[in-house]
Design a protein around this motif. Sequence first.
Motif, PDB file in Angstrom:
ATOM      1  N   ASN A 187      44.815  68.922  45.206  1.00 23.78           N
ATOM      2  CA  ASN A 187      43.414  68.539  45.011  1.00 23.78           C
ATOM      3  C   ASN A 187      43.241  67.599  43.827  1.00 23.78           C
ATOM      4  O   ASN A 187      42.234  67.636  43.138  1.00 23.78           O
ATOM      5  N   MET A 188      44.241  66.726  43.598  1.00 20.55           N
ATOM      6  CA  MET A 188      44.155  65.791  42.484  1.00 20.55           C
ATOM      7  C   MET A 188      44.554  64.389  42.943  1.00 20.55           C
ATOM      8  O   MET A 188      45.714  63.991  42.806  1.00 20.55           O
ATOM      9  N   PRO A 189      43.637  63.626  43.516  1.00 18.13           N
ATOM     10  CA  PRO A 189      43.978  62.250  43.927  1.00 18.13           C
ATOM     11  C   PRO A 189      44.187  61.346  42.719  1.00 18.13           C
ATOM     12  O   PRO A 189      43.242  61.035  41.995  1.00 18.13           O
ATOM     13  N   ILE A 190      45.422  60.910  42.480  1.00 17.80           N
ATOM     14  CA  ILE A 190      45.760  60.219  41.240  1.00 17.80           C
ATOM     15  C   ILE A 190      45.185  58.803  41.159  1.00 17.80           C
ATOM     16  O   ILE A 190      45.029  58.273  40.064  1.00 17.80           O
ATOM     17  N   LEU A 191      44.887  58.181  42.288  1.00 21.17           N
ATOM     18  CA  LEU A 191      44.517  56.772  42.253  1.00 21.17           C
ATOM     19  C   LEU A 191      43.012  56.548  42.405  1.00 21.17           C
ATOM     20  O   LEU A 191      42.570  55.483  42.842  1.00 21.17           O
ATOM     21  N   THR A 192      42.235  57.533  42.006  1.00 23.81           N
ATOM     22  CA  THR A 192      40.775  57.436  42.085  1.00 23.81           C
ATOM     23  C   THR A 192      40.239  56.247  41.295  1.00 23.81           C
ATOM     24  O   THR A 192      39.275  55.598  41.701  1.00 23.81           O
ATOM     25  N   TYR A 193      40.866  55.951  40.158  1.00 19.57           N
ATOM     26  CA  TYR A 193      40.350  54.918  39.261  1.00 19.57           C
ATOM     27  C   TYR A 193      41.228  53.671  39.241  1.00 19.57           C
ATOM     28  O   TYR A 193      41.271  52.956  38.241  1.00 19.57           O
ATOM     29  N   VAL A 194      41.886  53.388  40.356  1.00 16.66           N
ATOM     30  CA  VAL A 194      42.800  52.247  40.394  1.00 16.66           C
ATOM     31  C   VAL A 194      42.074  50.931  40.145  1.00 16.66           C
ATOM     32  O   VAL A 194      42.656  49.979  39.610  1.00 16.66           O
ATOM     33  N   LYS A 195      40.788  50.853  40.481  1.00 13.51           N
ATOM     34  CA  LYS A 195      40.025  49.626  40.221  1.00 13.51           C
ATOM     35  C   LYS A 195      39.964  49.298  38.728  1.00 13.51           C
ATOM     36  O   LYS A 195      39.810  48.132  38.345  1.00 13.51           O
ATOM     37  N   GLU A 196      40.091  50.319  37.889  1.00 11.23           N
ATOM     38  CA  GLU A 196      39.961  50.117  36.444  1.00 11.23           C
ATOM     39  C   GLU A 196      41.215  49.534  35.797  1.00 11.23           C
ATOM     40  O   GLU A 196      41.237  49.291  34.596  1.00 11.23           O
ATOM     41  N   ILE A 197      42.248  49.305  36.607  1.00  6.74           N
ATOM     42  CA  ILE A 197      43.396  48.556  36.091  1.00  6.74           C
ATOM     43  C   ILE A 197      42.960  47.125  35.765  1.00  6.74           C
ATOM     44  O   ILE A 197      43.387  46.536  34.778  1.00  6.74           O
ATOM     45  N   SER A 198      42.115  46.553  36.577  1.00  3.13           N
ATOM     46  CA  SER A 198      41.571  45.221  36.348  1.00  3.13           C
ATOM     47  C   SER A 198      40.804  45.187  35.014  1.00  3.13           C
ATOM     48  O   SER A 198      40.143  46.166  34.662  1.00  3.13           O
ATOM     49  N   PRO A 199      40.903  44.097  34.257  1.00  2.84           N
ATOM     50  CA  PRO A 199      41.466  42.777  34.596  1.00  2.84           C
ATOM     51  C   PRO A 199      42.959  42.620  34.313  1.00  2.84           C
ATOM     52  O   PRO A 199      43.483  41.507  34.345  1.00  2.84           O
ATOM     53  N   ARG A 200      43.637  43.712  34.024  1.00  2.07           N
ATOM     54  CA  ARG A 200      45.088  43.631  33.866  1.00  2.07           C
ATOM     55  C   ARG A 200      45.733  43.483  35.235  1.00  2.07           C
ATOM     56  O   ARG A 200      45.271  44.066  36.220  1.00  2.07           O
ATOM     57  N   PRO A 201      46.815  42.719  35.336  1.00  2.00           N
ATOM     58  CA  PRO A 201      47.391  42.394  36.644  1.00  2.00           C
ATOM     59  C   PRO A 201      48.264  43.503  37.236  1.00  2.00           C
ATOM     60  O   PRO A 201      48.904  44.269  36.513  1.00  2.00           O
ATOM     61  N   PHE A 211      46.357  47.929  47.694  1.00  5.12           N
ATOM     62  CA  PHE A 211      46.036  46.515  47.515  1.00  5.12           C
ATOM     63  C   PHE A 211      44.609  46.214  47.987  1.00  5.12           C
ATOM     64  O   PHE A 211      43.890  45.428  47.360  1.00  5.12           O
ATOM     65  N   LYS A 212      44.190  46.841  49.061  1.00  5.01           N
ATOM     66  CA  LYS A 212      42.843  46.604  49.597  1.00  5.01           C
ATOM     67  C   LYS A 212      41.759  47.056  48.626  1.00  5.01           C
ATOM     68  O   LYS A 212      40.716  46.406  48.514  1.00  5.01           O
ATOM     69  N   VAL A 213      41.971  48.174  47.945  1.00  6.65           N
ATOM     70  CA  VAL A 213      40.906  48.737  47.108  1.00  6.65           C
ATOM     71  C   VAL A 213      40.964  48.265  45.656  1.00  6.65           C
ATOM     72  O   VAL A 213      39.958  48.341  44.942  1.00  6.65           O
ATOM     73  N   ALA A 214      42.116  47.793  45.211  1.00  5.25           N
ATOM     74  CA  ALA A 214      42.240  47.365  43.815  1.00  5.25           C
ATOM     75  C   ALA A 214      41.471  46.077  43.576  1.00  5.25           C
ATOM     76  O   ALA A 214      41.285  45.251  44.478  1.00  5.25           O
ATOM     77  N   ASN A 215      41.030  45.895  42.353  1.00  4.01           N
ATOM     78  CA  ASN A 215      40.364  44.656  41.960  1.00  4.01           C
ATOM     79  C   ASN A 215      41.387  43.614  41.519  1.00  4.01           C
ATOM     80  O   ASN A 215      42.521  43.936  41.167  1.00  4.01           O
ATOM     81  N   GLU A 216      40.962  42.368  41.512  1.00  4.00           N
ATOM     82  CA  GLU A 216      41.816  41.283  41.017  1.00  4.00           C
ATOM     83  C   GLU A 216      42.008  41.414  39.498  1.00  4.00           C
ATOM     84  O   GLU A 216      41.162  42.003  38.830  1.00  4.00           O
ATOM     85  N   PRO A 217      43.119  40.861  39.003  1.00  3.39           N
ATOM     86  CA  PRO A 217      44.200  40.143  39.673  1.00  3.39           C
ATOM     87  C   PRO A 217      45.218  41.115  40.293  1.00  3.39           C
ATOM     88  O   PRO A 217      45.561  42.124  39.672  1.00  3.39           O
TER      89      PRO A 217
END
Length: 360
Positions: free
Chosen positions: A286-300, A319-325
């Motif tokens: 019950n711990m989805p680790i990639l909930t905040y993957v969008k917050e990697i941006s603006p780091r590539p 790749f579909k859900v992550a933000n650029e870059p």
Amino acid sequence: MKNIKLETIQNKMKKAFAIAILFLITGQIFAQKVKSDLEKMNTSKEHYTFQLSDKVIRQKVSFKNRYGITLSGDLYLPKNVGDEKLSTLAISGPFGAVKQQSSGLYANQMAERGFIALAFDPSYTGESGGEPRNLASPEINTEDFSAAVDFLGLQKKVDRNKIGIIGICGFGGFALNATAIDKRVKAVAATSLYDMTRVISKGYNDSVTPEQRSKTLEALGQQRWKDAENGKRADGPRNLPEKLKGDEPQFVKEYFDYYRTQRGFQVNSVNSNGSWLVTNPISFMNMPILTYVKEISPRPMLLIAGENAHSRYFSEDIFKVANEPKELIIVPNAVHVDLYDKVDVIPFDKLKSFFNNNLK
């Protein structure tokens, strides 16, 4: 696997996780290999599955994570660097592997290309500390990456403003998770990515039903009582056995070809020579680790997957859900384990240019 009476915790888990559990958790998989090949394997704990480059120095190091667990690592440094501070990488994975396998190979290759690189054993595995043994945790394994960044930032030859991380297989997911929370990480790459919380809780291609999940959780709860009564946590069956049947899925045969042959066998590796605890899945359920993957941006972010890898969909979905870059590279004709050790397949020069361009 429907309508099968489940008599043991392993069988319950096998039903719930379907084919994912075959390799990752219960180890109920079988492959065929000639006995003579197994007898030739190096069983030394110091055995490395690759040759150290004559352009690189390797040093044993250790450091503690936030939980007080001592982690064991190998620090790879380019020779004849001088006094300049270098860009640096923390590297770990695959899930169930040790630093003498893929992560060390990656560190060796990246040090040859001018980076300082740290390959480390995760908590509870290999030469790192933590009890009980052969346990994994999405939170602690994410923390292991940040602890590596702690350590690297204190080294004299490291530019602490130029630290990136590489995660392989299941540690690709933990690398992305660590980058999302740790702003000190300036760039991240994941090869043959697995989201371990997704595959353990939902099975491959999210095939686990709510009913199967419920039965698995009931079984895990019962196993906790057994462990408490016995005063120790029960081991599951070996992840990979001595010999094979021959009717396994192709990706299972590929895992066997790496972990259980001279190619990649290492006695300290859970996948080569051991098993996870029966209750290992609990913290992943019950711990989805990639909930905040969008917050990697603006780091590539750089994702690398094999064209024919059974795990390819993990990279494509992130790749579909992550933000650029962000960038996704599909390696032609490659399968999942090709990106573990095949130096003519892994795009190391792309990894070099990615980090050179982004660790500034």
